[in-house]
Write an enzyme that holds these catalytic residues in place. Structure first.
Site, mmCIF file in Angstrom:
data_model
loop_
_atom_site.group_PDB
_atom_site.id
_atom_site.type_symbol
_atom_site.label_atom_id
_atom_site.label_comp_id
_atom_site.label_asym_id
_atom_site.label_seq_id
_atom_site.Cartn_x
_atom_site.Cartn_y
_atom_site.Cartn_z
ATOM 1 N N ILE A 19 -26.653 -18.633 -10.747
ATOM 2 C CA ILE A 19 -25.646 -18.083 -11.087
ATOM 3 C C ILE A 19 -26.082 -16.919 -12.042
ATOM 4 O O ILE A 19 -26.252 -16.694 -13.002
ATOM 5 C CB ILE A 19 -24.506 -19.113 -11.842
ATOM 6 N N CYS A 20 -24.892 -15.520 -11.616
ATOM 7 C CA CYS A 20 -25.523 -14.936 -11.799
ATOM 8 C C CYS A 20 -23.703 -13.764 -12.982
ATOM 9 O O CYS A 20 -22.705 -14.126 -12.134
ATOM 10 C CB CYS A 20 -24.997 -12.967 -11.260
ATOM 11 N N LEU A 21 -23.826 -14.433 -14.475
ATOM 12 C CA LEU A 21 -22.535 -15.163 -15.346
ATOM 13 C C LEU A 21 -23.281 -15.106 -16.688
ATOM 14 O O LEU A 21 -23.745 -15.505 -16.937
ATOM 15 C CB LEU A 21 -21.554 -15.738 -14.952
#
Length: 152
Positions: free
Chosen positions: A84-86
């Site tokens: 996840i890109c967060l």
């Protein structure tokens, strides 16, 4: 020791007062957790149940947990390995993780990201441009994946 007592407190809070549409539990050991996020209403993930793996590092809460989707999801900010890109999942200077954040906050942020993708910081460039320039196709693909992989 601090890590163990903090994790126990967080898990007990997640069990008694979970955020809407989110459940989280221990998977054997204290630092190996599983979570489920229900796809939000009026999103292409509606009615989907998405499983996540949460690995809590030794240095927690000074280092963010590693969270990834176990259920395949069609999303600009989540890759095929479930990463996840967060920003809150990364340490500064690139990320926004702070020890005051907790697993409940992270899961809520992921749920929000599912409802509101960030196409300007994608992990999946092709899905991101589809989201930006052919949203109908994106919604169709995301719904299909949800039915195929996250349907009950």
């Amino acid at each position: 020791m601090q890590r163990a007592s903090r994790l126990k407190r967080e898990l007990s809070l997640l069990a008694t007062e979970p955020p809407p549409g989110i459940t989280c539990w221990q998977n054997g050991q204290l630092d190996d957790l599983r979570a489920q996020i229900l796809g939000g209403a009026d999103t292409p993930y509606e009615k989907g149940i998405f499983n996540l793996e949460i690995i809590v590092p030794e240095r927690y809460p000074f280092e963010p947990p590693k969270i990834r989707f176990l259920t395949p999801i069609y999303h600009p900010n989540i890759d095929s390995a479930g990463r996840i890109c967060l920003d809150v999942l990364k340490l500064p200077p690139k990320g926004a993780w702070r020890p005051s954040l907790n697993i409940s906050t992270l899961l809520t942020s992921i749920q929000l990201l599912m409802a509101e993708p960030n196409p300007d910081d994608p992990l999946m460039a092709d899905i991101s441009s589809e989201y930006k320039y052919n949203n109908q196709l994106f919604l169709l693909n995301a719904k299909e994946w949800t039915e195929k992989y996250a349907g009950q």
